[in-house]
Design a protein around this motif. Structure first.
Motif, short mmCIF file in Angstrom:
data_model
loop_
_atom_site.label_atom_id
_atom_site.label_comp_id
_atom_site.label_asym_id
_atom_site.label_seq_id
_atom_site.Cartn_x
_atom_site.Cartn_y
_atom_site.Cartn_z
N TYR A 88 5.99 -1.31 -5.49
CA TYR A 88 4.73 -0.82 -6.06
C TYR A 88 3.56 -1.11 -5.12
O TYR A 88 3.44 -2.21 -4.59
N ILE A 89 2.74 -0.08 -4.93
CA ILE A 89 1.51 -0.22 -4.14
C ILE A 89 0.35 0.16 -5.04
O ILE A 89 0.38 1.23 -5.66
N ARG A 90 -0.65 -0.69 -5.13
CA ARG A 90 -1.81 -0.34 -5.96
C ARG A 90 -2.47 0.94 -5.40
O ARG A 90 -2.57 1.10 -4.18
N PRO A 91 -2.92 1.83 -6.32
CA PRO A 91 -3.44 3.14 -5.88
C PRO A 91 -4.45 3.06 -4.74
O PRO A 91 -4.35 3.83 -3.77
N LYS A 92 -5.40 2.14 -4.80
CA LYS A 92 -6.45 2.13 -3.77
C LYS A 92 -5.94 1.70 -2.40
O LYS A 92 -6.65 1.85 -1.41
N PHE A 93 -4.73 1.15 -2.35
CA PHE A 93 -4.19 0.72 -1.05
C PHE A 93 -3.13 1.68 -0.51
O PHE A 93 -2.52 1.41 0.52
N ARG A 94 -2.94 2.80 -1.22
CA ARG A 94 -1.93 3.76 -0.76
C ARG A 94 -2.42 4.50 0.48
O ARG A 94 -3.56 4.38 0.86
N ARG A 95 -1.52 5.22 1.11
CA ARG A 95 -1.80 5.97 2.35
C ARG A 95 -2.14 5.03 3.51
O ARG A 95 -2.92 5.35 4.39
N ASP A 124 13.40 11.01 -11.03
CA ASP A 124 13.41 12.31 -10.33
C ASP A 124 12.00 12.88 -10.18
O ASP A 124 11.71 13.61 -9.24
N TRP A 125 11.09 12.54 -11.11
CA TRP A 125 9.73 13.10 -11.04
C TRP A 125 8.81 12.31 -10.10
O TRP A 125 7.68 12.74 -9.83
N ASN A 126 9.29 11.19 -9.58
CA ASN A 126 8.42 10.37 -8.72
C ASN A 126 8.52 10.85 -7.26
O ASN A 126 9.12 10.20 -6.40
N GLN A 127 7.90 12.01 -7.03
CA GLN A 127 8.08 12.67 -5.74
C GLN A 127 7.52 11.86 -4.58
O GLN A 127 8.08 11.88 -3.48
N ASN A 128 6.42 11.13 -4.81
CA ASN A 128 5.86 10.30 -3.72
C ASN A 128 6.86 9.25 -3.26
O ASN A 128 7.06 9.05 -2.07
#
Lengths: 166, 166
Positions: A88-95, A124-128
């Motif tokens: 898990y990566i917190r949203p603001k630290f993604r990319r 299956d829906w977790n495309q990222n």
């Protein structure tokens, strides 16, 4: 492209349990099962202590950015191996390539300890997440070999255990 | 209906490793990966000894009839739980409810130790196994929640561990 953030990544200790539980709860919300986590920081600290599970924790300055939590699984073909239970990566630290870095830490652990397999399951829906695993060349065993995931939950275990007439 | 055979079922010890490996090899042939088992009886005995895995073994008189091999997995929702890695019944002992009995032993273990989950993976083409799990009311998580199975094998682990430029 903007410069990527620098994270510190280290093996989690029982003292990290509260931070980890916070991330685990956020992941459960993302996975659409917000009420699923039943364990608390005390249980997780105990389980880290007795090596029922292990984790890498990523921080940006003092803030928790992500985790990779795994346990030692067993293959009757290859012996002891790793199952990556949560990433898990917190949203603001993604990319920031943090998912890749955390998986690399788990891979280094596997390589050093001579574990020949890292397994994981993904929605299956977790495309990222699937894109990340594919970009790191993971094998999609459901597609390639047709594996399905089954489970007995608490209620079903009780019924199986207590009903001798099944 | 003919009378069903009576089996003795007990927890495996390191001394059972040779019998277990024989069954594991038969299962690998059935699963169409005859060359997959890389571990031998010595490794398995050591791994049973140090509780990296556990097994129930079923015998008919002196002959091995089947096994259920499992390990302690970890869920960040429910804590320590069981993953049923291998279930195998020798062909001539099938149709005696032995698969069901072995799973019940695993369920009793889970119930006693308060493990709230037994997970397993199964090939989509293994209809006999799927029928058994369904008859025991297992949840098909791939169908109900869309879970897929991914894996990094030894070569991919090495590449991930050693390639800092990935």
């Amino acid at each position: 492209m903007a410069q990527k953030l620098e994270f510190s990544i280290r093996k989690a200790t029982p003292d990290d349990a509260e931070d980890l539980i916070e991330l685990i709860k956020e992941l459960a919300i993302f996975e659409k099962f917000p009420d699923a986590p039943e364990i608390d920081a005390k249980i997780l600290a105990h389980d880290l202590e007795r090596k029922a599970c292990f984790a890498f924790i990523a921080k940006y300055n003092e803030e928790c950015a992500g985790l990779a939590l795994y346990y030692l699984a067993y293959s009757t073909w290859q012996g002891q191996c790793i199952h990556l239970e949560d990433l898990y990566i917190r949203p603001k630290f993604r990319r920031n390539s943090l998912g890749k870095k955390l998986i690399q830490e788990v891979a280094k652990e596997a390589y050093e300890k001579k574990y020949k397999r890292i397994s994981l399951i993904v929605f299956d829906w977790n495309q990222n997440a699937r894109n990340l695993y594919s970009s790191l060349n993971a094998i999609d065993l459901s597609k390639d070999e047709g594996w399905l995931v089954y489970r007995f939950d608490e209620e079903r275990i009780k019924k199986l255990a207590l009903n001798s007439d099944l």
